[in-house]
Design an enzyme around this catalytic site. Structure first.
Site, PDB file in Angstrom:
ATOM      1  N   TYR A  29      22.087  31.914  16.816  1.00 61.47           N
ATOM      2  CA  TYR A  29      22.159  30.617  17.476  1.00 61.47           C
ATOM      3  C   TYR A  29      23.598  30.326  17.889  1.00 61.47           C
ATOM      4  CZ  TYR A  29      24.156  28.934  13.115  1.00 61.47           C
ATOM      5  OH  TYR A  29      24.975  28.758  12.031  1.00 61.47           O
ATOM      6  N   SER A 261      28.310  24.124   9.052  1.00 62.85           N
ATOM      7  CA  SER A 261      27.654  25.368   8.675  1.00 62.85           C
ATOM      8  C   SER A 261      26.154  25.221   8.850  1.00 62.85           C
ATOM      9  CB  SER A 261      27.970  25.710   7.213  1.00 62.85           C
ATOM     10  OG  SER A 261      27.120  26.728   6.734  1.00 62.85           O
ATOM     11  N   LYS A 262      25.544  26.219   9.463  1.00 65.36           N
ATOM     12  CA  LYS A 262      24.090  26.226   9.613  1.00 65.36           C
ATOM     13  C   LYS A 262      23.408  26.235   8.248  1.00 65.36           C
ATOM     14  CE  LYS A 262      20.348  26.735  12.258  1.00 65.36           C
ATOM     15  NZ  LYS A 262      19.912  25.700  13.196  1.00 65.36           N
ATOM     16  N   ARG A 263      24.048  26.912   7.280  1.00 62.61           N
ATOM     17  CA  ARG A 263      23.472  26.980   5.935  1.00 62.61           C
ATOM     18  C   ARG A 263      23.333  25.596   5.301  1.00 62.61           C
ATOM     19  NH1 ARG A 263      27.368  30.769   5.438  1.00 62.61           N
ATOM     20  NH2 ARG A 263      28.517  29.482   3.953  1.00 62.61           N
TER      21      ARG A 263
END
Length: 491
Positions: A29, A261-263
């Protein structure tokens, strides 16, 4: 080593223009920081009337995600970041995918070995250990192997990598356009792997080789790469190449202490679009995350950003991503859209709530444009169009309109036959009917409009008033809902 091939590679490099590149890895992404890097890189090139390149850096095969390259293409296209050269459009220094350039890197690594700027390492290390750089020079006996010992190991077929040979003594200074001159002691730099055992280059080495061979004049990347810049400089110097201008951008933060952060659930570009933000608003806001055009103006189109972009105004400080500020930008962009453009953007969201094709989406959009912050807000505003919700008759009570349940019942009973008798059902005819009734009955318009709107929508707050809602619902459905209101009030 024969110089012919190297000379031919040098001859291909375009000269005399600003050339920048966006070089993402196809890992899934486009996060906000990546989009900002692409935007700044594009702006630098466009501002200088130069070239903007797209290069896919896919040497780390283990992290690739299927479909990720398509996400990169789509995001750049949606955001208006057109590239002059790349895998899909070609160019004079292709290919523009690193794995397709595989044969390019080893000759340059061998040239560094010849010049004592790199060495073959035969030590047993896993690929992850090689990539980490966690391999101190003091522990590496291969640094001091003689040419004869290296040749014997190669002839014996021993597995190898090629490592950069960083000097033990002294320091390396590099210049960054944002942070100025930075000096790092060479003792703090590791002998990073340049060529892995599978023959592919590491990110750091491929980056340097490709940037030079593609004629890149400005390298824009995150400030997390500041620590690698001294090693890049040593590679450029070892190969006798000019060093491009470095532009290191500080990170985009979720808050004062944490990077996005995507996390941790922070949104990517695709997530923001899915949340109802306009691409133009996202791009405008992202441009201001760590860069200021000067003055009080904040709203800029993508082309205007390119015209005013000055990289000296990029901030050294981290930028905090503020959803409320993005929402402000989005609201301003929505208000500024033409009615036709807004209707086109809003229709998919309108149809999430209004399935009845008889309800004209463009008419509904006209009610929403000045009342919408995000496109995703639209469906919840329209849940009454397909089906009248259950509601309490207390909604008919409105002091300002001087309406109570008794007055509401009287208005609905008297207005119903007037609406039913209209020759045509248009917004003007419905308005004339309601306003005319109020005038004839000697009351304020609000005393008619309020109960009619409640009967039509079953909600206290709606986009648009009684006239607009009746017009969109149509004669038959409007009369049915007024009848339901009469029945409810008469109980």
């Amino acid at each position: 080593m024969d110089n012919t091939w190297f000379d031919e590679m040098e001859a291909r490099i375009p000269q005399g223009e600003v050339r920048t590149r966006f070089a993402p890895s196809p890992t899934g992404y486009m996060h906000v920081g990546n989009l900002r890097t692409a935007l700044y890189t594009w702006c630098i090139a466009r501002n200088a009337r130069g070239k903007f390149l797209l290069r896919i850096e896919d040497t780390d095969q283990s992290r690739q995600v299927e479909g990720a390259v398509d996400v990169i293409y789509k995001t750049l296209a949606d955001c208006g970041l057109d590239h002059d050269e790349g895998p899909d459009v070609g160019g004079p220094v292709g290919p523009y995918v690193q794995t397709e350039r595989r044969s390019t890197y080893l000759p340059y690594a061998k040239r560094l070995v010849e010049r004592r700027c790199a060495y073959y390492c035969f030590c047993e290390k896993t690929e992850s250990e090689e990539d980490s750089g966690d391999f101190t020079r003091a522990d590496d006996p291969c640094r001091s192997l003689t040419d004869e010992e290296v040749r014997a190991n190669l002839d014996a077929g021993k597995p190898w990598v090629i490592r950069q040979k960083v000097p033990h003594e002294g320091s390396t200074t590099f210049h960054d356009e944002i942070f100025g001159d930075i000096t790092a002691p060479n003792a703090d730099l590791d002998d990073q792997v340049l060529i892995k055992r599978d023959g592919l280059p590491t990110y750091n080495f491929a980056n340097v080789v490709d940037d030079h061979l593609m004629g890149i004049t400005h390298v824009v990347r995150g400030s997390e790469y500041l620590s690698s810049a001294p090693k890049y400089n040593l590679l450029y110097e070892g190969l006798g190449w000019p060093i491009p201008k470095y532009v290191h951008c500080s990170p985009v933060m979720r808050d004062a202490h944490n990077k996005m952060s995507k996390r941790h659930g922070d949104p990517s570009y695709e997530d923001l679009v899915a949340e109802g933000y306009l691409t133009e608003a996202i791009v405008n806001y992202v441009a201001l995350l760590g860069w200021a055009p000067g003055g009080e103006r904040e709203i800029y189109s993508i082309r205007e950003l390119a015209e005013v972009f000055d990289m000296s105004r990029i901030s050294k400080s981290p930028a905090i991503f503020d959803k409320e500020k993005l929402t402000y930008f989005n609201t301003e962009y929505i208000k500024a859209m033409s009615p036709e453009a807004f209707a086109a953007a809003a229709e998919p969201w309108i149809r999430k709530a209004v399935k009845n094709p008889a309800c004209d989406a463009s008419l509904i959009a006209a009610l929403l444009q000045q009342r919408t912050e995000k496109l995703s807000d639209i469906p919840e505003k329209l849940d009454f169009f397909d089906e009248l919700p259950e509601y309490s008759t207390e909604l008919y009570i409105h002091k300002k309109s001087k309406c109570d349940e008794v007055a509401a019942l009287d208005v609905l009973r008297r207005i119903r036959p007037r609406l039913a008798a209209l020759d045509v059902w248009t917004e003007d005819s419905v308005r004339d009917c309601l306003v005319g009734a109020a005038e004839e009955w000697g009351c304020k318009n609000a005393l008619v409009m309020w109960p009619v709107r409640i009967a039509a929508a079953g909600k206290a707050v709606t986009p648009g008033g009684a006239v607009e809602i009746l017009h969109i619902l149509g004669r038959e459905e409007s009369l049915r809902r007024i009848d339901a209101g009469v029945e409810k009030l008469a109980r």
